[in-house]
Design an enzyme around this catalytic site. Structure first.
Site, PDB file in Angstrom:
ATOM      1  N   GLY A 257     -31.703 -46.904  34.187  1.00  0.00           N
ATOM      2  CA  GLY A 257     -31.373 -45.733  34.914  1.00  0.00           C
ATOM      3  C   GLY A 257     -30.357 -46.108  36.183  1.00  0.00           C
ATOM      4  N   ALA A 258     -30.095 -45.396  36.998  1.00  0.00           N
ATOM      5  CA  ALA A 258     -28.931 -45.431  38.150  1.00  0.00           C
ATOM      6  C   ALA A 258     -27.727 -45.711  37.176  1.00  0.00           C
ATOM      7  CB  ALA A 258     -29.193 -46.646  39.066  1.00  0.00           C
TER       8      ALA A 258
ATOM      9  N   HIS B 265     -23.175 -48.414  31.714  1.00  0.00           N
ATOM     10  CA  HIS B 265     -24.126 -48.049  30.740  1.00  0.00           C
ATOM     11  C   HIS B 265     -23.597 -47.092  29.945  1.00  0.00           C
ATOM     12  CE1 HIS B 265     -26.751 -48.851  34.625  1.00  0.00           C
ATOM     13  NE2 HIS B 265     -27.451 -49.455  33.721  1.00  0.00           N
TER      14      HIS B 265
ATOM     15  N   GLN C  45     -40.266 -56.989  34.896  1.00  0.00           N
ATOM     16  CA  GLN C  45     -39.307 -58.042  35.175  1.00  0.00           C
ATOM     17  C   GLN C  45     -38.828 -58.282  36.507  1.00  0.00           C
ATOM     18  OE1 GLN C  45     -36.769 -55.497  32.486  1.00  0.00           O
ATOM     19  NE2 GLN C  45     -35.054 -56.009  33.941  1.00  0.00           N
TER      20      GLN C  45
ATOM     21  N   LYS D  57     -22.815 -58.018  30.283  1.00  0.00           N
ATOM     22  CA  LYS D  57     -22.918 -58.239  31.663  1.00  0.00           C
ATOM     23  C   LYS D  57     -24.269 -59.022  32.013  1.00  0.00           C
ATOM     24  CE  LYS D  57     -23.328 -57.425  36.275  1.00  0.00           C
ATOM     25  NZ  LYS D  57     -24.764 -57.466  36.351  1.00  0.00           N
TER      26      LYS D  57
ATOM     27  N   GLN E  94     -29.650 -62.580  28.567  1.00  0.00           N
ATOM     28  CA  GLN E  94     -30.470 -61.539  28.137  1.00  0.00           C
ATOM     29  C   GLN E  94     -30.291 -60.993  26.800  1.00  0.00           C
ATOM     30  OE1 GLN E  94     -31.988 -58.235  30.676  1.00  0.00           O
ATOM     31  NE2 GLN E  94     -30.435 -56.800  29.520  1.00  0.00           N
TER      32      GLN E  94
HETATM   33  P1  AMP Z   1     -29.691 -52.210  33.394  1.00  0.00           P
HETATM   34  O1  AMP Z   1     -30.020 -50.493  33.439  1.00  0.00           O
HETATM   35  O2  AMP Z   1     -29.094 -52.975  34.548  1.00  0.00           O
HETATM   36  O3  AMP Z   1     -30.873 -52.907  32.729  1.00  0.00           O
HETATM   37  O4  AMP Z   1     -28.778 -52.063  32.223  1.00  0.00           O
HETATM   38  C1  AMP Z   1     -28.809 -51.627  30.836  1.00  0.00           C
HETATM   39  C2  AMP Z   1     -27.929 -52.301  30.004  1.00  0.00           C
HETATM   40  O5  AMP Z   1     -26.549 -51.677  30.507  1.00  0.00           O
HETATM   41  C3  AMP Z   1     -27.902 -53.538  29.700  1.00  0.00           C
HETATM   42  O6  AMP Z   1     -27.729 -53.879  28.385  1.00  0.00           O
HETATM   43  C4  AMP Z   1     -26.820 -54.287  30.703  1.00  0.00           C
HETATM   44  O7  AMP Z   1     -26.490 -55.302  30.050  1.00  0.00           O
HETATM   45  C5  AMP Z   1     -25.767 -53.186  30.457  1.00  0.00           C
HETATM   46  N1  AMP Z   1     -24.895 -53.103  31.552  1.00  0.00           N
HETATM   47  C6  AMP Z   1     -25.334 -53.119  32.908  1.00  0.00           C
HETATM   48  N2  AMP Z   1     -23.893 -53.161  33.514  1.00  0.00           N
HETATM   49  C7  AMP Z   1     -22.842 -53.218  32.935  1.00  0.00           C
HETATM   50  C8  AMP Z   1     -21.568 -53.321  32.533  1.00  0.00           C
HETATM   51  N3  AMP Z   1     -20.934 -53.467  34.035  1.00  0.00           N
HETATM   52  N4  AMP Z   1     -20.780 -53.541  31.642  1.00  0.00           N
HETATM   53  C9  AMP Z   1     -21.425 -53.530  30.504  1.00  0.00           C
HETATM   54  N5  AMP Z   1     -22.843 -53.187  30.344  1.00  0.00           N
HETATM   55  C10 AMP Z   1     -23.349 -53.214  31.456  1.00  0.00           C
END
Ligand code: AMP
Length: 286
Positions: free
Chosen positions: A32-33, A38, A62, A150, A154
């Site tokens: 989220g956020a 995303h 995590q 990013k 992972q």
């Molecule tokens: P998160 O909500 O931070 O767990 O991220 C969810 C997904 O969005 C993960 O696969 C992240 O790698 C991807 N993500 C987060 N930030 C970025 C970004 N700046 N550019 C591309 N993908 C992103």
């Protein structure tokens, strides 16, 4: 019309119906956020799949004790509104108890790839990620699941677990989306003070300069040490790691021009109390 669902049973009803129609299903797991990073994954999924599911789940497993689980930004209504333009078929926003029952006792651990960088700095992290992503992939069984570069380490860990556990979803990596000043978008950027936000682009600038040096064949350890000093001089409180590694195996390399599968530069550094991560491909001869 986007369905908002909270249970595995509801997901299975929708996906069984789609599968019966031979529709290609894409999944974008998030905490989220939502920001443009995303949304870039969502757009890619929408371009490549007939039905797109977005999961929103802040995964407690995590986060270590003392990390930002409670402070992590949560705003479901805003996230739903952000997804509205993209024709998402289903938003899956389970309660923690849906993902982890009281008697939950399983943990997915991936070896090798997790034994460096964020796996060392945050020892609980990849087990938590691998466990929740395995569950999401099994719950949703997407044809394709989309993850950002990013979080490059992972992404490799998830590719590994999908392969090792015979989960037939294709794991698709998507490029990093950045602010115009180079800072990689992250939900955690919201924690930065005005002054820290001003300093933050130095992470990408330093990586870019370091990648250029490594690309010309300069000794990787020298480049890493230079970048570490740069970040400290710019005002980063600590540097967890600056590592040049093989882009597929994550093995440490001494000369980026020798890497068979390409080399990548990775960094994690803390500004104030906010830990930022970033990474960049190293182009040989650049
Ligand atoms: P998160 O909500 O931070 O767990 O991220 C969810 C997904 O969005 C993960 O696969 C992240 O790698 C991807 N993500 C987060 N930030 C970025 C970004 N700046 N550019 C591309 N993908 C992103």
């Amino acid at each position: 019309m986007t369905a908002l669902v909270r249970t595995v049973a509801e997901i299975r009803t929708h996906t069984a119906d789609w599968r019966a129609q031979s529709l290609k299903i894409g999944l974008v797991p998030t905490m989220g956020a939502l920001h443009e990073g995303h949304l870039s994954l969502v757009r890619r999924a929408a371009a490549e799949c007939d039905r797109v599911m977005v999961s929103i789940f802040v995964n407690p497993k995590q986060f270590a004790v003392g990390e930002d689980l409670d402070a992590y930004p949560r705003d479901e209504e805003r996230d739903i509104a952000a997804l509205a333009p993209y024709g998402v078929s289903l938003i899956y926003a389970p309660a923690p108890a849906t993902i982890y029952s009281d008697s939950f006792a399983t943990r997915v651990e991936v070896g090798g790839l997790t034994e460096c960088m964020c796996g060392v700095a945050r020892p609980h992290f990849f087990g938590g990620v691998a466990t929740v992503v395995t569950k999401l992939l099994i719950q949703c069984f997407p044809d394709r699941a989309y993850f950002g570069e990013k979080d490059y380490q992972q992404l490799l860990v998830i590719r590994r677990l999908a392969h090792d556990l015979d989960i037939p979803s294709e794991i698709v990596g998507c490029p990093i989306i950045r602010e115009t000043d180079g800072l990689a978008l992250s939900s955690r950027n919201a924690y930065l003070s005005e002054e820290e936000r001003r300093i933050a682009p130095a992470l990408f600038e330093t990586l870019r300069a370091a990648a250029r040096r490594a690309g010309t064949g300069e000794d990787c350890r020298m480049v890493e040490a230079w970048a570490r000093d740069e970040l400290t001089a710019e005002g980063f409180r600590s540097v967890d790691y600056i590592d040049i590694r093989d882009a597929v195996t994550l093995d440490s390399i001494s000369n980026a021009t020798d890497a068979n599968e390409g080399a990548r530069l990775f960094a994690a550094a803390t500004l104030g109390t906010t830990r930022l991560i970033d990474n960049l491909a190293i182009e040989s001869g650049s």
